[in-house]
Design an enzyme around this catalytic site. Sequence first.
Site, PDB file in Angstrom:
ATOM      1  N   GLY A  13       0.820  -1.206   0.000  1.00  0.00           N
ATOM      2  CA  GLY A  13       0.000   0.000   0.000  1.00  0.00           C
ATOM      3  C   GLY A  13       0.851   1.252   0.000  1.00  0.00           C
TER       4      GLY A  13
ATOM      5  N   LYS B 150       3.641  -2.374  14.202  1.00  0.00           N
ATOM      6  CA  LYS B 150       4.451  -2.918  13.120  1.00  0.00           C
ATOM      7  C   LYS B 150       3.995  -2.383  11.762  1.00  0.00           C
ATOM      8  CE  LYS B 150       5.097  -7.083  15.884  1.00  0.00           C
ATOM      9  NZ  LYS B 150       4.292  -6.570  16.994  1.00  0.00           N
ATOM     10  N   VAL B 151       4.073  -1.069  11.569  1.00  0.00           N
ATOM     11  CA  VAL B 151       3.737  -0.426  10.310  1.00  0.00           C
ATOM     12  C   VAL B 151       4.995   0.270   9.801  1.00  0.00           C
ATOM     13  CG1 VAL B 151       2.317   1.285   9.143  1.00  0.00           C
ATOM     14  CG2 VAL B 151       1.332  -0.111  10.962  1.00  0.00           C
ATOM     15  N   LEU B 152       5.423  -0.079   8.607  1.00  0.00           N
ATOM     16  CA  LEU B 152       6.666   0.435   8.059  1.00  0.00           C
ATOM     17  C   LEU B 152       6.391   1.250   6.799  1.00  0.00           C
ATOM     18  CD1 LEU B 152       8.696  -2.887   8.378  1.00  0.00           C
ATOM     19  CD2 LEU B 152       8.729  -0.955   9.969  1.00  0.00           C
TER      20      LEU B 152
ATOM     21  N   LEU C 224       3.844  -9.363   7.138  1.00  0.00           N
ATOM     22  CA  LEU C 224       5.221  -9.805   7.298  1.00  0.00           C
ATOM     23  C   LEU C 224       5.381 -10.437   8.681  1.00  0.00           C
ATOM     24  CD1 LEU C 224       7.211  -6.796   5.798  1.00  0.00           C
ATOM     25  CD2 LEU C 224       6.607  -8.947   4.689  1.00  0.00           C
TER      26      LEU C 224
ATOM     27  N   HIS D 212      -5.434   6.484   9.284  1.00  0.00           N
ATOM     28  CA  HIS D 212      -6.446   5.608   8.701  1.00  0.00           C
ATOM     29  C   HIS D 212      -6.169   4.162   9.114  1.00  0.00           C
ATOM     30  CE1 HIS D 212      -7.600   9.047   6.291  1.00  0.00           C
ATOM     31  NE2 HIS D 212      -6.341   9.167   5.910  1.00  0.00           N
TER      32      HIS D 212
ATOM     33  N   ASN E 115      -0.590   6.888  10.548  1.00  0.00           N
ATOM     34  CA  ASN E 115      -1.537   6.028  11.271  1.00  0.00           C
ATOM     35  C   ASN E 115      -2.912   6.667  11.487  1.00  0.00           C
ATOM     36  OD1 ASN E 115       0.298   3.922  11.443  1.00  0.00           O
ATOM     37  ND2 ASN E 115       1.091   4.600  13.417  1.00  0.00           N
TER      38      ASN E 115
ATOM     39  N   ASP F 167       0.368   8.103   6.082  1.00  0.00           N
ATOM     40  CA  ASP F 167      -0.779   8.726   6.756  1.00  0.00           C
ATOM     41  C   ASP F 167      -0.589   8.894   8.254  1.00  0.00           C
ATOM     42  OD1 ASP F 167      -0.884   6.100   7.527  1.00  0.00           O
ATOM     43  OD2 ASP F 167      -3.043   5.884   7.230  1.00  0.00           O
TER      44      ASP F 167
ATOM     45  N   CYS G  46      -5.557  -0.594   4.162  1.00  0.00           N
ATOM     46  CA  CYS G  46      -5.181  -1.565   3.132  1.00  0.00           C
ATOM     47  C   CYS G  46      -5.939  -2.881   3.320  1.00  0.00           C
ATOM     48  CB  CYS G  46      -3.670  -1.808   3.166  1.00  0.00           C
ATOM     49  SG  CYS G  46      -2.689  -0.359   2.702  1.00  0.00           S
TER      50      CYS G  46
END
Length: 387
Positions: free
Chosen positions: A263, A302-304, A289, A271, A269, A267, A275
């Site tokens: 994706g 865990k958002v990269l 992952l 939203h 975080n 943003d 995705c």
Amino acid sequence: MDTEDGTVKQLEASQAPEAPIQADAGPSTGVTSTPAPVLSKNQQKKAAKRARAQEHKLEKRAVERVRRRERQADLKKGLREGTLTDAEREILDKSRELKRARRAATKGTEENVWPGAIVIDLGFDSLMMDGEITSMVSQLTYVYAANRTAKRPVSTVLHTSFSPETSPRLWDKMARAQWHRWKRMFFWAGGVDALSTRMGEERDKEVTVEMPVKSKPTRDVPSSEDLSDPHLPFPASRQLVYLSADAEEELSTLSEGEVYIIGGIVDRNRHKNLCQGKAEGLGIRTARLPIGSFIENLPTRKVLTVNQVYEILLNYLALKDWKAAFEAVIPQRKYFQSKDQKKAANVAKHGETGEDGEEGREGEELDQVMEEAMKDEEMDEEAAMNG
């Protein structure tokens, strides 16, 4: 009298027009978007300063590019006329040797190319602020640079929802990155939904789609019409898998029979489940992952970034080791339990620089990536002209 005033005020209030209701922006994912936060005066000043600095860098880069080409033309003319000095001949010899080395390195890596495919979904332009669009351009540039220098690059990286209509701000900002010259990178005006539909239609026809041979890059930037009905750059028999931190399934390995979607959104975080919701709405399988299975002391969500996810995939393809891939890419600041720990580590490593110092370093790194990419493209172009 008070009663009459109150009656008049109530009557005026009832006749006043209601405030307009704004429609939700962005793709239909079942997730209601929140209003974009307003930048503070300090943030506006920083953004204006970065914009001025970037404009100055672009002007300097253009002047340097012209100077470099004029210098190269003078050297060639001197070689033909036999008027080169020893120092100038040495410069020309080194330049030619570097070109030969680059061509040899490129030929040597072709056999190491992973035949699989990655898709970057850019269908979130309306959900991002201008500064986030700029960050997205930086991340896409890093993706290209990482793939170009990887030990095992990906053969096909498809960017969807990329056109003046579907992603207008991203389209404008990507112009300086010369995206139309990027090797192994493909661009579609259509979105992930169009991609899924096209693959389904091709499978129904039982047509074997061969990967097209990409022509040599040209100076002309493709128009939106050139991207509106492209060929499918990988076999339709493959299955789409949308990578999402909110997915229940954990990815165990990478398969050439699957196409992994990242994706393309910045943003902060705002939203949640964006995705995941989009993939579910399109009937596309999702997976995350396996960060939690290999890195236990990662306290943050865990958002990269897009380029971090992509580099993790590249490292896994080269190392076949998820843990090593994560440790090579995920920044150390993600491991801190609190802001104080992060600040202390940052001061210990870089001194009293703070966030501005970190932003400056990231900007310098991006400039280096852009400069290297542009030099590589110019050398490739010149080599093609010289035969």
